[in-house]
Write a protein that holds these residues in place. Structure first.
Motif, mmCIF file in Angstrom:
data_model
loop_
_atom_site.group_PDB
_atom_site.id
_atom_site.type_symbol
_atom_site.label_atom_id
_atom_site.label_comp_id
_atom_site.label_asym_id
_atom_site.label_seq_id
_atom_site.Cartn_x
_atom_site.Cartn_y
_atom_site.Cartn_z
ATOM 1 N N SER A 173 0.692 -4.944 -6.458
ATOM 2 C CA SER A 173 1.225 -6.305 -6.325
ATOM 3 C C SER A 173 2.736 -6.172 -6.447
ATOM 4 C CB SER A 173 0.698 -7.203 -7.447
ATOM 5 O OG SER A 173 -0.690 -7.294 -7.373
ATOM 6 N N GLY A 174 3.409 -6.184 -5.333
ATOM 7 C CA GLY A 174 4.859 -5.986 -5.352
ATOM 8 C C GLY A 174 5.227 -4.533 -5.136
ATOM 9 N N LYS A 175 6.214 -4.075 -5.904
ATOM 10 C CA LYS A 175 6.768 -2.734 -5.730
ATOM 11 C C LYS A 175 5.854 -1.661 -6.341
ATOM 12 C CE LYS A 175 10.883 -0.054 -6.729
ATOM 13 N NZ LYS A 175 12.124 0.033 -7.468
ATOM 14 N N PRO A 176 5.634 -0.536 -5.615
ATOM 15 C CA PRO A 176 4.809 0.540 -6.153
ATOM 16 C C PRO A 176 5.484 1.230 -7.342
ATOM 17 C CG PRO A 176 5.423 0.986 -3.867
ATOM 18 C CD PRO A 176 6.076 -0.276 -4.269
ATOM 19 N N CYS A 223 5.114 8.652 -3.270
ATOM 20 C CA CYS A 223 5.754 9.632 -2.393
ATOM 21 C C CYS A 223 5.675 9.129 -0.961
ATOM 22 C CB CYS A 223 5.102 10.994 -2.548
ATOM 23 S SG CYS A 223 3.362 11.045 -2.113
ATOM 24 N N GLU A 224 6.627 9.556 -0.174
ATOM 25 C CA GLU A 224 6.643 9.175 1.236
ATOM 26 C C GLU A 224 5.774 10.143 2.028
ATOM 27 O OE1 GLU A 224 7.798 6.740 3.283
ATOM 28 O OE2 GLU A 224 8.219 5.697 1.424
ATOM 29 N N VAL A 225 4.836 9.592 2.774
ATOM 30 C CA VAL A 225 3.960 10.387 3.621
ATOM 31 C C VAL A 225 4.105 9.835 5.028
ATOM 32 C CG1 VAL A 225 1.584 11.091 4.042
ATOM 33 C CG2 VAL A 225 2.367 10.751 1.702
ATOM 34 N N ARG A 226 4.638 10.645 5.912
ATOM 35 C CA ARG A 226 4.938 10.181 7.273
ATOM 36 C C ARG A 226 3.700 9.679 8.013
ATOM 37 N NH1 ARG A 226 7.268 14.339 11.141
ATOM 38 N NH2 ARG A 226 6.792 15.554 9.324
ATOM 39 N N ILE A 227 2.558 10.334 7.793
ATOM 40 C CA ILE A 227 1.356 9.944 8.536
ATOM 41 C C ILE A 227 0.597 8.789 7.881
ATOM 42 C CG2 ILE A 227 1.052 12.162 9.690
ATOM 43 C CD1 ILE A 227 -0.917 12.960 7.542
ATOM 44 N N ALA A 228 1.042 8.370 6.701
ATOM 45 C CA ALA A 228 0.458 7.206 6.017
ATOM 46 C C ALA A 228 1.593 6.473 5.298
ATOM 47 C CB ALA A 228 -0.618 7.637 5.041
ATOM 48 N N PRO A 229 2.501 5.863 6.060
ATOM 49 C CA PRO A 229 3.684 5.252 5.444
ATOM 50 C C PRO A 229 3.357 4.043 4.564
ATOM 51 C CG PRO A 229 3.575 4.668 7.758
ATOM 52 C CD PRO A 229 2.465 5.649 7.500
ATOM 53 N N GLN A 230 4.219 3.830 3.609
ATOM 54 C CA GLN A 230 4.115 2.661 2.728
ATOM 55 C C GLN A 230 4.304 1.399 3.566
ATOM 56 O OE1 GLN A 230 6.341 2.890 -0.964
ATOM 57 N NE2 GLN A 230 7.210 0.910 -0.502
ATOM 58 N N ARG A 265 -3.365 10.019 -3.282
ATOM 59 C CA ARG A 265 -4.280 8.881 -3.360
ATOM 60 C C ARG A 265 -3.503 7.613 -3.032
ATOM 61 N NH1 ARG A 265 -7.958 7.189 -8.534
ATOM 62 N NH2 ARG A 265 -8.965 5.439 -7.529
ATOM 63 N N ALA A 266 -4.112 6.733 -2.270
ATOM 64 C CA ALA A 266 -3.468 5.474 -1.883
ATOM 65 C C ALA A 266 -3.935 4.352 -2.798
ATOM 66 C CB ALA A 266 -3.786 5.141 -0.434
ATOM 67 N N TYR A 267 -2.996 3.468 -3.114
ATOM 68 C CA TYR A 267 -3.261 2.327 -3.988
ATOM 69 C C TYR A 267 -2.661 1.066 -3.391
ATOM 70 C CZ TYR A 267 -4.319 5.532 -7.864
ATOM 71 O OH TYR A 267 -4.864 6.496 -8.672
ATOM 72 N N ILE A 268 -3.181 -0.070 -3.837
ATOM 73 C CA ILE A 268 -2.591 -1.369 -3.516
ATOM 74 C C ILE A 268 -1.855 -1.846 -4.768
ATOM 75 C CG2 ILE A 268 -3.008 -3.779 -2.907
ATOM 76 C CD1 ILE A 268 -5.550 -2.841 -1.467
ATOM 77 N N VAL A 271 0.875 -1.170 0.000
ATOM 78 C CA VAL A 271 0.000 0.000 0.000
ATOM 79 C C VAL A 271 0.911 1.218 0.000
ATOM 80 C CG1 VAL A 271 -1.758 1.296 1.256
ATOM 81 C CG2 VAL A 271 -1.827 -1.209 1.240
ATOM 82 N N ALA A 272 0.738 2.069 -1.004
ATOM 83 C CA ALA A 272 1.567 3.260 -1.132
ATOM 84 C C ALA A 272 0.708 4.444 -1.538
ATOM 85 C CB ALA A 272 2.665 3.037 -2.168
ATOM 86 N N VAL A 273 1.164 5.621 -1.151
ATOM 87 C CA VAL A 273 0.488 6.860 -1.518
ATOM 88 C C VAL A 273 1.171 7.427 -2.753
ATOM 89 C CG1 VAL A 273 -0.059 9.212 -0.766
ATOM 90 C CG2 VAL A 273 -0.167 7.323 0.866
ATOM 91 N N LEU A 274 0.354 7.807 -3.731
ATOM 92 C CA LEU A 274 0.861 8.458 -4.938
ATOM 93 C C LEU A 274 0.424 9.911 -4.932
ATOM 94 C CD1 LEU A 274 1.345 5.542 -5.897
ATOM 95 C CD2 LEU A 274 0.509 6.230 -8.116
ATOM 96 N N PHE A 275 1.307 10.772 -5.424
ATOM 97 C CA PHE A 275 0.954 12.162 -5.665
ATOM 98 C C PHE A 275 0.522 12.238 -7.117
ATOM 99 C CE2 PHE A 275 1.906 16.480 -7.040
ATOM 100 C CZ PHE A 275 1.193 17.190 -6.094
ATOM 101 N N GLU A 276 -0.700 12.720 -7.366
ATOM 102 C CA GLU A 276 -1.254 12.761 -8.717
ATOM 103 C C GLU A 276 -1.548 14.192 -9.133
ATOM 104 O OE1 GLU A 276 -3.595 8.563 -8.912
ATOM 105 O OE2 GLU A 276 -4.715 10.244 -8.072
#
Length: 96
Positions: free
Chosen positions: A82-85, A30-37, A77-80, A5-10
């Motif tokens: 399969s493997g590496k974001p 992108c790295e988001v401290r309050i919603a880490p990968q 926006r957060a996405y799931i 699960v990772a957050v993307l900047f769109e």
């Protein structure tokens, strides 16, 4: 298989002046401290985490207009994955 699960900047980018101008959407992890990968062994656990961070993402986007707006500064926006974001598009589009 692992699920990430990772957050993307769109946002939306200007593609070129052809035919009066055209645009395309893009996103990158992108790295988001309050919603880490985070990584999970099952899709169900990844979905649970995605649901858990949804309110955080909503708060981050509270005063950010839609990417279709000329006032847009992008949205999160957060996405799931399969493997590496990975981001999108893989290659910058060209006018055809």
């Amino acid at each position: 298989m692992t699920y990430t699960v990772a957050v993307l900047f769109e946002d939306r980018a200007f593609g070129g002046h052809e035919e009066g101008g055209w645009y395309y959407d893009y996103g990158y992890p992108c790295e988001v401290r309050i919603a880490p990968q985070r990584r999970f062994k099952t899709r169900a656990k990844a979905q649970g985490y995605l649901n858990e961070i949804a309110p955080v993402i909503d708060r981050m986007n509270r005063h950010r207009p839609s990417i279709s707006s000329v006032l847009s500064k992008g949205r999160y926006r957060a996405y799931i994955f399969s493997g590496k974001p990975c981001g999108y598009p893989e290659h910058r589009p060209t006018y055809s």
